[in-house]
Motif scaffolding. Sequence first.
Motif, short mmCIF file in Angstrom:
data_model
loop_
_atom_site.label_atom_id
_atom_site.label_comp_id
_atom_site.label_asym_id
_atom_site.label_seq_id
_atom_site.Cartn_x
_atom_site.Cartn_y
_atom_site.Cartn_z
N ALA A 76 -7.71 10.52 2.96
CA ALA A 76 -6.34 10.92 3.31
C ALA A 76 -6.30 12.37 3.77
O ALA A 76 -5.57 12.73 4.70
CB ALA A 76 -5.41 10.72 2.12
N SER A 78 -11.37 13.89 0.84
CA SER A 78 -10.84 12.54 0.69
C SER A 78 -10.47 11.98 2.06
O SER A 78 -10.21 12.75 3.00
CB SER A 78 -9.61 12.54 -0.21
OG SER A 78 -8.53 13.22 0.44
N TRP A 126 2.32 1.81 -3.40
CA TRP A 126 1.32 2.36 -4.32
C TRP A 126 1.15 3.86 -4.08
O TRP A 126 1.06 4.65 -5.01
CB TRP A 126 -0.01 1.64 -4.15
CG TRP A 126 -1.13 2.31 -4.89
CD1 TRP A 126 -2.13 3.06 -4.38
CD2 TRP A 126 -1.33 2.31 -6.32
NE1 TRP A 126 -2.95 3.53 -5.37
CE2 TRP A 126 -2.48 3.09 -6.58
CE3 TRP A 126 -0.63 1.73 -7.38
CZ2 TRP A 126 -2.95 3.28 -7.86
CZ3 TRP A 126 -1.10 1.95 -8.66
CH2 TRP A 126 -2.25 2.71 -8.89
N ASP A 127 1.11 4.28 -2.79
CA ASP A 127 0.99 5.70 -2.49
C ASP A 127 2.17 6.49 -3.03
O ASP A 127 2.01 7.60 -3.55
CB ASP A 127 0.89 5.91 -0.97
CG ASP A 127 -0.42 5.43 -0.40
OD1 ASP A 127 -1.38 5.23 -1.19
OD2 ASP A 127 -0.51 5.24 0.83
N LEU A 128 3.39 5.92 -2.91
CA LEU A 128 4.58 6.64 -3.37
C LEU A 128 4.69 6.66 -4.88
O LEU A 128 4.82 7.71 -5.50
CB LEU A 128 5.83 6.01 -2.75
CG LEU A 128 7.17 6.61 -3.18
CD1 LEU A 128 7.26 8.07 -2.77
CD2 LEU A 128 8.33 5.81 -2.58
N PRO A 165 2.30 12.46 2.61
CA PRO A 165 1.18 12.16 1.71
C PRO A 165 -0.16 12.66 2.22
O PRO A 165 -0.99 13.15 1.44
CB PRO A 165 1.20 10.62 1.63
CG PRO A 165 2.59 10.23 2.00
CD PRO A 165 3.05 11.25 2.99
N ASP A 166 -0.41 12.56 3.52
CA ASP A 166 -1.69 13.03 4.07
C ASP A 166 -1.80 14.55 3.99
O ASP A 166 -2.87 15.09 3.71
CB ASP A 166 -1.84 12.57 5.52
CG ASP A 166 -2.05 11.06 5.62
OD1 ASP A 166 -1.90 10.54 6.73
OD2 ASP A 166 -2.36 10.43 4.60
N ALA A 226 1.45 8.11 -6.97
CA ALA A 226 1.31 9.57 -7.05
C ALA A 226 2.04 10.11 -8.27
O ALA A 226 1.56 11.01 -8.96
CB ALA A 226 1.86 10.21 -5.77
N ALA A 247 -2.56 15.41 0.43
CA ALA A 247 -3.97 15.16 0.13
C ALA A 247 -4.84 16.26 0.72
O ALA A 247 -5.82 16.70 0.08
CB ALA A 247 -4.39 13.80 0.69
N ARG A 283 0.05 9.14 -11.44
CA ARG A 283 -1.15 9.96 -11.61
C ARG A 283 -0.79 11.36 -12.06
O ARG A 283 -1.49 11.98 -12.85
CB ARG A 283 -1.93 10.01 -10.29
CG ARG A 283 -2.60 8.68 -9.93
CD ARG A 283 -3.55 8.85 -8.76
NE ARG A 283 -2.85 9.18 -7.53
CZ ARG A 283 -2.34 8.28 -6.69
NH1 ARG A 283 -2.46 6.98 -6.97
NH2 ARG A 283 -1.73 8.65 -5.58
N ARG A 291 0.83 -1.21 0.00
CA ARG A 291 0.00 0.00 0.00
C ARG A 291 0.87 1.25 0.00
O ARG A 291 0.58 2.21 -0.73
CB ARG A 291 -0.90 0.01 1.23
CG ARG A 291 -1.91 1.15 1.25
CD ARG A 291 -2.59 1.27 2.59
NE ARG A 291 -1.67 1.72 3.62
CZ ARG A 291 -1.29 3.00 3.76
NH1 ARG A 291 -1.74 3.93 2.92
NH2 ARG A 291 -0.46 3.34 4.71
N LYS A 292 1.94 1.26 0.79
CA LYS A 292 2.82 2.42 0.82
C LYS A 292 3.54 2.61 -0.52
O LYS A 292 3.74 3.75 -0.96
CB LYS A 292 3.84 2.27 1.95
CG LYS A 292 3.24 2.38 3.35
CD LYS A 292 4.31 2.20 4.42
CE LYS A 292 3.72 2.34 5.83
NZ LYS A 292 3.24 3.72 6.09
#
Length: 635
Positions: free
Chosen positions: A519, A517, A423-425, A502-503, A428, A506, A431, A420-421
Amino acid sequence: MSLPPGFLDEIRNRVPISRVIGKKVTWDLRKSNQARGDWWAPCPFHQEKSASFHCDDQKGFYYCFGCHAKGDAIGFLRDHDGMEFIESVKLLAAEAGLSMPEPDPRARERTDRRAQLLEVTEAACRWFRLQLQTGAAAEARDYLQRRGLDQPALDRFEIGFAPDQRTALTAALRDKGFDDARIVDAGMAARPDGGGAPYDRFRGRIVFPIRDGQGRCIGFGGRAMDPNARAKYLNSPETALFDKGRNLYHMGPARAAVSKGQRLVVAEGYMDVIALARAGFEGAVAPLGTAVTEDQLRLMWRISPEPIIALDGDAAGQRAAQRLIDLALPLTGPGQALRFAFLPQGQDPDDLIRAAGPGAMGAVLDQARPLIDLLWSRETAGQVFDSPERRAALDQRLAEAVARIPDEPTRRHYAEEIRRKQWDLFGAARRAQRPGRAAGQGPARRQGASMAPRAPISAIAPPMPEQGEDLLEGAALLICALRPAAMIPVESRLERLLPRDPDRAALLHDLLTRADSPAGRRGLETLRRDAHLGLTPTVIEQKADDAASLILADLLDRLEVARATHQELRRAETEMQGEADEGLTWRMSQIARSRHLTERRELDGVKDAGEDGDALSAQLSDWLSGQIWRKPPRR
């Protein structure tokens, strides 16, 4: 000692396990079936309200479906009360009306020797406490008073004083009938290398007794009054009583507090534990002058399934966290977890509690982060993953770390959280590279800017001055969330803020696009709970929108100056390894000038906020931007 066959079984048959455990828990009589010896209660090993702790008299075992603690009556006394094996057997034998078998002569001799040494340490403890009331201890009493310790605190923690005399304690113990060999073996005196009479180990020091889980004085820690002493802190040597790698300071009272629902907080030193306990965090312990050992970790987990490691937010605290990651991973699993709480830069628990009160310390503990977060930060901090090879290297490091976890379900959950981490890194960046971003979908990427995934410089505890930058950024985002109208004049500057967290990123995206969202909500909640942001909500709630805008602009000014200064400083430090030239000298002068201007703005506050540039705004400005260049004084 060896026990005859069948002795333990006879104890188990005579003493139902529910009788032993029932002294420590309150049975849920609606759920329990007393006739069948089937008992349920809230677990005494972790905090819960439901009855998930099961005790079976017929099988003689207990099991918690929450934290997975399990064992028999002897195991319960060892894990819950911290007893040694033979001590728990003796207690149960007395409960069963059985006489303990005679030990072999060697075992009896060791037991008798320990009892004799305990007499020495208890006598020394009483003598040290008396010395604190003498004229020779005036400086020590003044120091303790400056640290906020009154007489009830001195009595509670049995703090004493060792006068700066070579044989004062040894002579006092001799007068009580103890011979030199016993005094030396108890760690109260040492013999010169060249032979001769023993001399006191503790001299000219404030003395803290160290007691085991049963409340017995097994050793001491001493703080030197002389600032030029070779060792600021000195512990008792290894003896038949004292093993510093297998004990914790304040362990007995902490275990009692945790059993009543408090958190187990692991601090770095004696004074930190005392400050925490006096502020209401009575489940505080500390290692004894060494880095946390494997035995100490296991001891912590016998008290609580999830201790909070409270570390100073400086480089030493980060190094301690890194060591604990490698130590804890092969031991972690259900009921054996760690969380890490980092204090503000340059402060320890005593500093923070005295400066901002117990609430600030509680907020820091509330924000404690799990071990997985620190592992991720260690492997990614400050790195750019712009090639398959770098990403593969990250995968390999993380896989090797996770493979050290022995429990398969825990290992699987770690792997899922790491995916999951990742994917977040990496997601981003993907995207952000999508063509044709719609208007209103967040800040546009600058032409030609690199979108390689970049991890934060340090997501554990940023060093100075990044700690100040983090505070300024957090305060700016919090103001935007509290007063959205204040964003309008500085919206274009906010688009260039680019938070590393990241939070926070967001949250900024949500604020700019009027979105909502999970986050972003998580980022806002984290900022609201952040004790380091101090006066921000108090000040902003009293301001009109235009005054809030001016304060926000002021914070952004400071943040941009701090980031530019820090970036240039890094570049200059790199070039200093070669020969200095005029360009380098000019840039260093500009760094000094920027720092001077920032400090001047601290003194001037936010006077340009018009009639609203009052004391509260100046307080906010000093609280936040002052963190960039100043460290709180240490006592």
